[in-house]
Design an enzyme around this catalytic site. Structure first.
Site, short mmCIF file in Angstrom:
data_model
loop_
_atom_site.label_atom_id
_atom_site.label_comp_id
_atom_site.label_asym_id
_atom_site.label_seq_id
_atom_site.Cartn_x
_atom_site.Cartn_y
_atom_site.Cartn_z
N PRO A 9 0.67 -1.40 -0.15
CG PRO A 9 -0.20 -1.22 2.18
CD PRO A 9 0.43 -2.07 1.41
CG ASN A 10 -0.20 4.29 1.33
OD1 ASN A 10 -1.14 4.83 0.55
ND2 ASN A 10 -0.41 3.69 2.48
NE ARG A 17 4.08 6.63 1.26
CZ ARG A 17 4.37 5.44 1.97
NH1 ARG A 17 4.70 4.44 1.11
NH2 ARG A 17 4.19 5.34 2.97
CE1 TYR A 22 8.74 5.50 2.82
CE2 TYR A 22 7.20 7.22 2.79
CZ TYR A 22 7.86 5.89 3.33
OH TYR A 22 7.15 5.31 4.45
CG ASN A 74 8.35 -1.90 0.48
OD1 ASN A 74 7.83 -1.93 1.25
ND2 ASN A 74 9.01 -0.73 0.08
CB ALA A 77 1.73 0.34 6.86
CG HIS A 80 5.31 -1.61 10.37
ND1 HIS A 80 6.70 -1.81 10.26
CD2 HIS A 80 5.06 -0.68 9.36
CE1 HIS A 80 7.29 -0.95 9.53
NE2 HIS A 80 6.35 -0.39 8.89
CG ASP A 87 0.44 -17.01 9.01
OD1 ASP A 87 1.54 -17.04 9.72
OD2 ASP A 87 -0.53 -17.03 9.78
CD GLU A 98 11.51 -7.20 5.80
OE1 GLU A 98 12.03 -7.82 6.59
OE2 GLU A 98 10.76 -6.21 6.74
CG HIS A 100 11.26 -1.96 4.26
ND1 HIS A 100 9.87 -1.99 4.34
CD2 HIS A 100 11.67 -3.00 5.14
CE1 HIS A 100 9.32 -3.22 4.93
NE2 HIS A 100 10.40 -3.80 5.43
CB SER A 102 12.37 4.74 4.66
OG SER A 102 11.44 3.73 5.32
NE ARG A 107 10.24 6.25 8.34
CZ ARG A 107 9.28 6.06 7.55
NH1 ARG A 107 9.29 5.45 6.49
NH2 ARG A 107 8.29 7.13 7.40
NE ARG A 111 7.24 4.83 9.95
CZ ARG A 111 6.19 4.87 8.86
NH1 ARG A 111 5.66 4.21 7.94
NH2 ARG A 111 5.25 6.06 8.84
C1 DQA Z 1 8.20 1.50 3.65
C2 DQA Z 1 8.18 1.56 5.02
C3 DQA Z 1 6.85 1.49 5.74
O1 DQA Z 1 6.91 1.77 7.11
C4 DQA Z 1 5.75 2.39 5.25
O2 DQA Z 1 4.58 2.04 5.67
C5 DQA Z 1 5.90 2.22 3.64
C6 DQA Z 1 7.21 2.14 2.99
C7 DQA Z 1 9.33 1.62 3.00
O3 DQA Z 1 9.55 1.30 1.76
O4 DQA Z 1 10.52 2.34 3.57
O5 DQA Z 1 4.68 2.35 2.88
O6 DQA Z 1 7.84 0.09 3.42
#
Ligand code: DQA
Length: 149
Positions: A9-10, A17, A22, A74, A77, A80, A87, A98, A100, A102, A107, A111
């Site tokens: 998401p996002n 954003r 980012y 990735n 959120a 977390h 699962d 995994e 990210h 950031s 942070r 997070r």
């Molecule tokens: C993220 C870090 C997450 O905490 C955040 O909710 C994201 C992006 C990152 O790529 O740094 O949406 O996964």
């Protein structure tokens, strides 16, 4: 080698954003970056983005039935708190990295934890697009090592 990249998401809002966290590059630029790096490294890549937990889980299950070799995820959120995504990753037994953009460890307190880290073979974070490049390098090296056995 077939690699599936899943963005949660996002991440479609990259460039808009929180640019101070980012960066100013867009999601389309991230997709091009991953595609170009994959092509130069002889990797077939599929890149999928969803803002919905269940769709991400469906995509992980689909990877099992399609015999995908490795996954880069990735989860945004969901990292977390989504035990359901955790699962799904542990159900499919496909090496998963995994990533990210950031460095979540530096942070907000809420997070800093990841519920998926320990079902992933590796985590890369804090290097923006290069986190994905590191994940691709890691997985192609892993495949090379396994082929040499
Ligand atoms: C993220 C870090 C997450 O905490 C955040 O909710 C994201 C992006 C990152 O790529 O740094 O949406 O996964």
């Amino acid at each position: 080698m077939n690699i599936l990249v899943i963005n949660g998401p996002n991440l479609n809002m990259l460039g808009i954003r929180e640019p101070s966290v980012y960066g100013t590059s867009t999601y389309a630029e991230l997709v091009s970056f991953i595609e170009e790096y994959s092509t130069t490294n002889n990797v077939n890549v599929e890149i999928y983005q969803s803002n919905h937990e269940g769709f991400i889980i469906d995509k992980l299950h689909e990877a099992y039935y399609k015999n995908v070799d490795a996954i880069i995820i990735n989860p945004g959120a969901y990292t977390h708190y989504s035990y359901a995504i955790r699962d799904a990753i542990s159900s499919i037994c496909i090496p998963t990295v995994e990533v990210h953009l950031s460095d979540i460890r530096k942070r907000e307190n809420w997070r800093q934890g990841s519920v998926i880290s320990d079902v992933c073979v590796k985590s890369f974070m804090g290097e923006h697009f290069k986190s994905y490049q590191n994940a691709l390098d890691y997985l192609t090296n892993l495949e090379r090592e396994n082929n040499a056995k």
